[in-house]
Scaffold this active site. Structure first.
Site, PDB file in Angstrom:
ATOM      1  N   LYS A  41       0.847  -1.196   0.000  1.00 36.47           N
ATOM      2  CA  LYS A  41       0.000   0.000   0.000  1.00 36.47           C
ATOM      3  C   LYS A  41       0.885   1.250   0.000  1.00 36.47           C
ATOM      4  O   LYS A  41       1.396   1.671   1.026  1.00 36.47           O
ATOM      5  CB  LYS A  41      -0.924   0.046   1.224  1.00 36.47           C
ATOM      6  CG  LYS A  41      -2.011   1.118   1.022  1.00 36.47           C
ATOM      7  CD  LYS A  41      -2.550   1.708   2.292  1.00 36.47           C
ATOM      8  CE  LYS A  41      -1.688   2.733   2.932  1.00 36.47           C
ATOM      9  NZ  LYS A  41      -1.458   3.968   2.161  1.00 36.47           N
TER      10      LYS A  41
ATOM     11  N   GLU B  83      10.376  15.404  15.420  1.00 34.79           N
ATOM     12  CA  GLU B  83      10.815  15.277  14.035  1.00 34.79           C
ATOM     13  C   GLU B  83      10.054  16.303  13.188  1.00 34.79           C
ATOM     14  O   GLU B  83       8.823  16.256  13.091  1.00 34.79           O
ATOM     15  CB  GLU B  83      10.505  13.872  13.522  1.00 34.79           C
ATOM     16  CG  GLU B  83      10.964  13.682  12.108  1.00 34.79           C
ATOM     17  CD  GLU B  83      10.596  12.315  11.560  1.00 34.79           C
ATOM     18  OE1 GLU B  83       9.406  11.977  11.607  1.00 34.79           O
ATOM     19  OE2 GLU B  83      11.486  11.600  11.093  1.00 34.79           O
TER      20      GLU B  83
END
Ligand code: NAD
Length: 495
Positions: A189, A396
């Site tokens: 996917k 992050e």
């Protein structure tokens, strides 16, 4: 196509790639009219629409992969024959490297030099795993006091491979090459922002002649991905993406104890020792502080500088960063293009605002890139006066944003490097390689490079702490796609 976007979807992609899904060895009609929109990060315009897979398409792909695993020849194929198939896929990929590079730039604005340089790595994973398994029997034998034991590594089964948009081809092939080498079957996917890489890869697999159902692709978003990971016919989920989604996937899989490996976020530290040659650091590590606008998981986003050389370092680094051309990623001399999506642009700008509010000092950038009224262009941004407890040092960002943190010697640098929830990558720079290695051994991350940054398909990659579970690449990456079976044999079977 606009003047700023140089990819012609109709001409460069076959009709199958544009309109169908590769399921059970053929290009299947989508089960619904739902579509994915590809938006240009340069012009913010919708460039193209492709079919989006739905739960029904996923079901068909999972059934095909299950049946190919349970009843097909692939899992029982001799490793040498699987190796030959992997080599055929690599050969098909090599014919299409320019196309792979171009779809990367078209979909998410990877600068063309960067895309051209790193797509080759994707094919290298197939060649590497072909070499690794071609002589392997996946079996070993041990003598015990009552006889002997055969230890057999079998494929783990049907695997869901889920990847993000930032390096969609390399991240998928790391998983796929190892999964196929092990004898698994796969439902991939790709992310909704970057469906094309997996589509082109499916074309390579189709030409390589693998058995039907071994590789299936369902391009879709998060909800359909969630449906995929919940399918009882999936034995293992191999996920690369954000730590938040990784935690969720681990929870879902724990319900049925499906195997999971996770490659997640990072906040990697580049440690500079007080004896370091700054010019050499600028040449060898600075390019990895914000590669592809910082949207690479191993970006060295915390630079730990000896306090007494702070000014010298900041001058050298900002001068080097200012020289990088920010612009249209199709232009060969562009080093920093846009960030990939509108969401990503907002997210990066929010982190920049938070850093300023929390007292970080903006040395460079800190705003939209000048001269770019449209597109998701963030100016390369450098903060100093950053402390480890600030958001900009902990989270992050996934944008062209770097924090400079001062250290007071090797012990202090190790302490700061380890003061993170993440543990993915890192670099140490020193004129004394043994000293740098000693520091590297004390940093709790999965990958470190002394005096540079390197990646190689034969070397395990993955994270400590919240950067992930498991490894990709090398024999370790193959092992995560296998189960281990022990068969005890009676003593009198000894020849
Ligand atoms: P994301 O987690 O939002 O999405 C990643 C993929 O997972 C996409 O295909 C998405 O559709 C799918 N997904 C999201 N939620 C899901 C769910 N509940 N069930 C099933 N599938 C789901 O991440 P992103 O924003 O696309 O990618 C950026 C992140 O990827 C960053 O955190 C980056 O560090 C990480 N990353 C890690 C590595 C590594 O090797 N450690 C490499 C590249 C990127």
């Amino acid at each position: 196509m606009t003047a700023t976007d140089q990819f012609n979807f109709e001409r460069e992609l076959s009709e199958n790639l544009r309109t169908r899904f590769y399921i059970n060895g053929e290009w299947a009609q989508p089960k619904s009219a739902q579509e994915l929109e590809l938006v240009s990060p340069i012009s913010e315009e919708v460039l193209f629409r492709l079919p989006a897979a739905t739960a029904e398409d996923v079901d068909a792909a999972v059934r095909a992969a299950r049946s190919a695993f349970d009843s097909g020849p692939w899992a029982a194929t001799a490793p040498s024959a699987r190796a030959a198939a992997l080599r055929r896929i690599a050969a098909e990929m090599k014919k299409r490297l320019p196309l792979f590079a171009r779809v990367w730039t078209a979909q998410v604005g990877a600068p063309s030099w960067f895309a051209e340089r790193f797509t080759g790595l994707a094919a290298a994973y197939f060649d590497y795993y072909a070499d690794l398994i071609s002589e392997s029997t996946f079996e070993s034998e041990r003598a015990i006091s009552t006889g002997r034991v055969k230890v057999i590594r079998e494929p783990v089964g049907v695997c869901a491979l889920i990847v993000p948009w930032n390096a969609p081809l390399v991240l998928l092939t790391q998983k796929l090459a190892a999964a196929l080498a092990a004898g698994c079957t796969v439902v991939a996917k790709p992310s909704p922002e970057t469906p094309l890489d997996a589509q082109v890869l499916a074309e390579c697999v189709a030409h390589a002649g693998l058995p039907d159902g071994v590789f299936n692709v369902v391009p879709a978003g998060r909800e359909v991905g969630d449906w995929l990971i919940r399918q009882p016919m999936i034995d293992k989920v191999s996920f690369t993406g954000s730590t938040a989604a990784g935690k969720h996937i681990a929870q879902v899989c724990s319900d049925r104890l499906a195997r999971v490996s996770l490659e997640l976020g990072g906040k990697s530290a580049a440690v500079i020792c007080d004896d370091a040659d700054l010019d050499a650091w600028i040449a060898n590590v600075a390019p990895f502080t914000m590669p592809f606008s910082g949207q690479i998981c191993f970006s060295q986003t915390r630079i730990l500088v000896p306090r007494k050389r702070h000014d010298e370092f900041v001058d050298a680094y900002t001068t080097a960063t200012q020289r990088m051309k920010v612009g249209n990623p199709w232009e060969p001399d562009t080093i920093i293009g846009p960030v990939a999506t509108a969401n990503q642009y907002r997210r990066v700008m929010d982190f920049i605002d938070i850093a300023k509010r929390e007292g970080a000092n903006t040395v460079l950038g800190g705003a939209r890139a000048s001269g770019h009224e449209r597109g998701y262009f963030v100016a390369p941004t450098v903060f100093d006066n950053v402390r480890s407890d600030m958001t900009i040092a902990r989270e992050e960002v996934f944008g062209p944003v770097v924090s400079i943190i001062d250290h007071d010697g090797d012990d202090d640098a190790v302490r700061i490097a380890n003061d993170s929830n993440y543990g993915l990558s890192g670099t140490v720079f020193s004129n004394d390689v043994e000293r740098a290695e000693r520091i590297a051994r004390r940093i709790r991350t999965g990958n470190l490079t002394v005096n540079g940054l390197q990646l190689d398909p034969s070397v395990p990659f993955g994270g400590y702490k919240q950067s992930g579970v498991g490894r990709e690449g090398g024999p370790e990456g193959l092992a995560t796609f296998t189960e281990t079976k022990a068969i005890y044999l009676p003593a009198d079977s000894l020849k």
